[in-house]
Design a protein around this motif. Structure first.
Motif, PDB file in Angstrom:
ATOM      1  N   GLN A  25      37.497  16.142  25.483  1.00  0.00           N
ATOM      2  CA  GLN A  25      37.502  17.352  26.305  1.00  0.00           C
ATOM      3  C   GLN A  25      36.373  18.299  25.914  1.00  0.00           C
ATOM      4  O   GLN A  25      35.964  19.138  26.719  1.00  0.00           O
ATOM      5  CB  GLN A  25      38.852  18.072  26.186  1.00  0.00           C
ATOM      6  CG  GLN A  25      39.995  17.321  26.854  1.00  0.00           C
ATOM      7  CD  GLN A  25      41.270  18.136  26.910  1.00  0.00           C
ATOM      8  OE1 GLN A  25      41.485  19.064  26.115  1.00  0.00           O
ATOM      9  NE2 GLN A  25      42.139  17.806  27.850  1.00  0.00           N
ATOM     10  N   GLN A  26      35.890  18.175  24.695  1.00  0.00           N
ATOM     11  CA  GLN A  26      34.762  18.982  24.220  1.00  0.00           C
ATOM     12  C   GLN A  26      33.430  18.242  24.394  1.00  0.00           C
ATOM     13  O   GLN A  26      32.411  18.664  23.843  1.00  0.00           O
ATOM     14  CB  GLN A  26      34.964  19.340  22.739  1.00  0.00           C
ATOM     15  CG  GLN A  26      36.230  20.125  22.443  1.00  0.00           C
ATOM     16  CD  GLN A  26      36.234  21.490  23.076  1.00  0.00           C
ATOM     17  OE1 GLN A  26      35.197  22.145  23.177  1.00  0.00           O
ATOM     18  NE2 GLN A  26      37.412  21.940  23.517  1.00  0.00           N
ATOM     19  N   THR A 325      42.917  21.815  17.412  1.00  0.00           N
ATOM     20  CA  THR A 325      42.095  22.930  16.928  1.00  0.00           C
ATOM     21  C   THR A 325      40.844  22.434  16.200  1.00  0.00           C
ATOM     22  O   THR A 325      39.805  23.085  16.249  1.00  0.00           O
ATOM     23  CB  THR A 325      42.900  23.876  16.022  1.00  0.00           C
ATOM     24  OG1 THR A 325      43.507  23.129  14.951  1.00  0.00           O
ATOM     25  CG2 THR A 325      43.986  24.589  16.816  1.00  0.00           C
ATOM     26  N   TYR A 326      40.934  21.280  15.525  1.00  0.00           N
ATOM     27  CA  TYR A 326      39.727  20.710  14.929  1.00  0.00           C
ATOM     28  C   TYR A 326      38.698  20.413  16.016  1.00  0.00           C
ATOM     29  O   TYR A 326      37.500  20.671  15.850  1.00  0.00           O
ATOM     30  CB  TYR A 326      40.044  19.442  14.148  1.00  0.00           C
ATOM     31  CG  TYR A 326      38.816  18.768  13.567  1.00  0.00           C
ATOM     32  CD1 TYR A 326      38.356  19.087  12.299  1.00  0.00           C
ATOM     33  CD2 TYR A 326      38.101  17.820  14.309  1.00  0.00           C
ATOM     34  CE1 TYR A 326      37.211  18.483  11.769  1.00  0.00           C
ATOM     35  CE2 TYR A 326      36.958  17.215  13.790  1.00  0.00           C
ATOM     36  CZ  TYR A 326      36.524  17.550  12.530  1.00  0.00           C
ATOM     37  OH  TYR A 326      35.388  16.959  12.012  1.00  0.00           O
ATOM     38  N   GLY A 331      33.702  21.674  19.148  1.00  0.00           N
ATOM     39  CA  GLY A 331      33.121  22.047  20.429  1.00  0.00           C
ATOM     40  C   GLY A 331      32.384  23.374  20.401  1.00  0.00           C
ATOM     41  O   GLY A 331      31.509  23.624  21.240  1.00  0.00           O
ATOM     42  N   GLN A 332      32.712  24.222  19.420  1.00  0.00           N
ATOM     43  CA  GLN A 332      32.151  25.570  19.377  1.00  0.00           C
ATOM     44  C   GLN A 332      31.024  25.728  18.371  1.00  0.00           C
ATOM     45  O   GLN A 332      30.367  26.772  18.337  1.00  0.00           O
ATOM     46  CB  GLN A 332      33.265  26.581  19.056  1.00  0.00           C
ATOM     47  CG  GLN A 332      34.304  26.727  20.153  1.00  0.00           C
ATOM     48  CD  GLN A 332      33.744  27.370  21.401  1.00  0.00           C
ATOM     49  OE1 GLN A 332      33.010  28.348  21.308  1.00  0.00           O
ATOM     50  NE2 GLN A 332      34.075  26.824  22.563  1.00  0.00           N
ATOM     51  N   CYS A 333      30.826  24.751  17.510  1.00  0.00           N
ATOM     52  CA  CYS A 333      29.751  24.887  16.523  1.00  0.00           C
ATOM     53  C   CYS A 333      28.976  23.585  16.430  1.00  0.00           C
ATOM     54  O   CYS A 333      29.489  22.510  16.746  1.00  0.00           O
ATOM     55  CB  CYS A 333      30.311  25.273  15.150  1.00  0.00           C
ATOM     56  SG  CYS A 333      31.349  24.020  14.391  1.00  0.00           S
ATOM     57  N   MET A 399      43.791  31.913  18.931  1.00  0.00           N
ATOM     58  CA  MET A 399      44.018  31.810  17.495  1.00  0.00           C
ATOM     59  C   MET A 399      42.786  31.237  16.805  1.00  0.00           C
ATOM     60  O   MET A 399      42.350  31.724  15.748  1.00  0.00           O
ATOM     61  CB  MET A 399      45.237  30.915  17.241  1.00  0.00           C
ATOM     62  CG  MET A 399      45.685  30.817  15.808  1.00  0.00           C
ATOM     63  SD  MET A 399      47.098  29.676  15.638  1.00  0.00           S
ATOM     64  CE  MET A 399      48.338  30.554  16.581  1.00  0.00           C
ATOM     65  N   PHE A 400      42.227  30.195  17.406  1.00  0.00           N
ATOM     66  CA  PHE A 400      41.032  29.559  16.857  1.00  0.00           C
ATOM     67  C   PHE A 400      39.876  30.557  16.765  1.00  0.00           C
ATOM     68  O   PHE A 400      39.174  30.629  15.753  1.00  0.00           O
ATOM     69  CB  PHE A 400      40.675  28.362  17.741  1.00  0.00           C
ATOM     70  CG  PHE A 400      39.223  27.974  17.708  1.00  0.00           C
ATOM     71  CD1 PHE A 400      38.682  27.336  16.617  1.00  0.00           C
ATOM     72  CD2 PHE A 400      38.393  28.264  18.785  1.00  0.00           C
ATOM     73  CE1 PHE A 400      37.353  26.980  16.588  1.00  0.00           C
ATOM     74  CE2 PHE A 400      37.077  27.906  18.766  1.00  0.00           C
ATOM     75  CZ  PHE A 400      36.544  27.260  17.667  1.00  0.00           C
TER      76      PHE A 400
END
Length: 406
Positions: A25-26, A325-326, A331-333, A399-400
């Motif tokens: 999904q990421q 969450t991992y 996906g964000q970094c 939360m993440f």
């Protein structure tokens, strides 16, 4: 040498498959490696609560899993004389958007495997991870038991309580046996004359003999599992082999003191046969400073990082939270910032795990005979808090972001 992938996932259980789909999904590619020659078809039913069901929904398998499970909104407590005295929520469509769901582990794995196939996520069976060979700024190299070697940008160990990947981070850490094991057996629900309006699942307590758990399985509730916990010392390999093989002895244990329990328990236990018995010891992994290597290229999650006793009802559910969450972190970094970002993710996850370990100890105290409760008092601090919104309705994406902002 194996072809290059972004993430290598060791273990095709719940955590590995959820991680692979969450990474997809990421827009992150992964390959899952599983030591067994075929998909897992072991393990009993689990209780999946709303915090995990929301992830199952995000992954697109909610309806198929729901259709196979038994929905329930509370776990009930009754006294030895069969009087209701307490209940705690395991889900609520009205409050949390999802019920609690009793469903076989193999059912969830089958749905996850089907979705992985749909997304063309590669899963390689019959590949047993042996050891990390090297970790560098550009990737990880590892060896399988058959002598072949793999390479990837990063490697994640989702290989369970006896994780081999964890030994790379902590060679000396071993799971700690909690001196408790559960003995379970399944029967047909029709073999019990269930009183009208008798709420299930239920724990029926005795100050002398501990507790029996009765919980339905399948969407129609046609199967009933009976569970009782037993205080037991650690054994060596041969000792455990003998205990696991002694099905008749397990049936005898289930029947000990049953005459002091209500008729519903007596009927259920009398219907148990040795071939329906299963046993699992409770282990916990010591709290670790890091779930990730210094360079950030090797990580562990799920039971490899924190085995939560089943009495909390959250072992499998926290596996889903870990994996989802991992994947958000990935996906964000970018991969070069993992070493600085992943510790923030772990701290956030650890806060929830710590709170659940206390809850699990409290539940163990409730279910064991009074004579053995004192052994768990040091961990079971405080009183049970059955206001479960903090647990069942997390905004995982928010939360993440809060974790990373710290």
């Amino acid at each position: 040498m194996a072809s290059h992938r972004d993430v290598a996932i060791i273990g095709a259980g719940l955590s590995g498959l959820v991680l692979a789909l969450s990474l997809h999904q990421q827009n992150i590619q992964s390959t899952v490696y599983e030591l067994r020659p075929a998909p897992l078809d072991i393990g009993g039913a689990i209780t999946v609560s709303p915090n995990a069901l929301q992830i199952i929904d995000k992954l697109g398998i909610y309806e198929s899993v729901l259709s196979e499970g038994y929905p329930a909104e509370a776990f009930h407590f009754r006294s030895q004389d069969d009087k209701p005295f307490d209940a705690y929520e395991i889900g609520s469509v009205e409050k949390y958007g999802y019920p609690g769901l009793r469903v076989y582990r193999r059912t969830v794995i089958k749905a996850l495997l089907g979705k992985c196939a749909e997304k063309n996520i590669k899963i390689v069976f019959g590949k047993k991870f042996k050891q990390i060979i090297s970790e560098s700024e550009t990737g990880v190299t590892w060896e399988f038991d058959d002598g072949t070697v793999g390479e990837a940008d990063t490697l994640v160990g989702t290989d369970g309580i006896h994780s081999r990947v964890r030994s790379y981070l902590y060679p000396d850490i071993e799971p700690k046996f909690m001196n408790v094991m559960a003995i379970a057996a399944t029967i047909k629900t029709s073999q019990v004359e269930m009183p009208e309006d008798y709420s299930l699942p239920v724990t029926i307590m005795s100050r002398t003999h501990g507790a029996y758990i009765l919980a339905p399985n399948f969407s129609d509730g046609s199967e009933l599992v009976i569970v009782k916990q037993r205080r037991i010392e650690e054994h060596d390999r041969e000792g455990w082999k003998n205990i696991l093989a002694d099905k008749e002895g397990s049936v005898d244990f289930l029947r000990q003191g049953v005459e002091d329990f209500p008729e519903v328990v007596r009927q259920a236990v009398s219907a148990v046969t040795p071939d329906s018995v299963s046993i699992w010891p409770f282990y916990q992994v010591p709290k670790m400073e890091r779930w990730t290597s210094i360079g950030g290229r090797v990580s562990i999650l799920g039971d490899a990082a924190h085995a939560i006793p089943p009495s909390s009802g959250q072992g499998a559910n926290q596996v889903f939270e870990d994996a989802y969450t991992y994947a958000l972190v990935r996906g964000q970094c970018d991969r070069d910032s993992l070493a600085s970002v992943l510790p923030k993710w772990q701290r956030g996850r650890q806060e929830r795990i710590d709170r659940l370990i206390i809850l699990a100890a409290q539940m163990n105290v409730r279910r064991l005979p009074e004579s053995t409760q004192s052994e768990f008092c040091s961990e079971a601090v405080g009183t049970e808090d059955f206001n479960m919104e903090w647990l069942f309705k997390p905004d995982l994406d928010k939360m993440f972001q809060e974790w990373l902002a710290v």
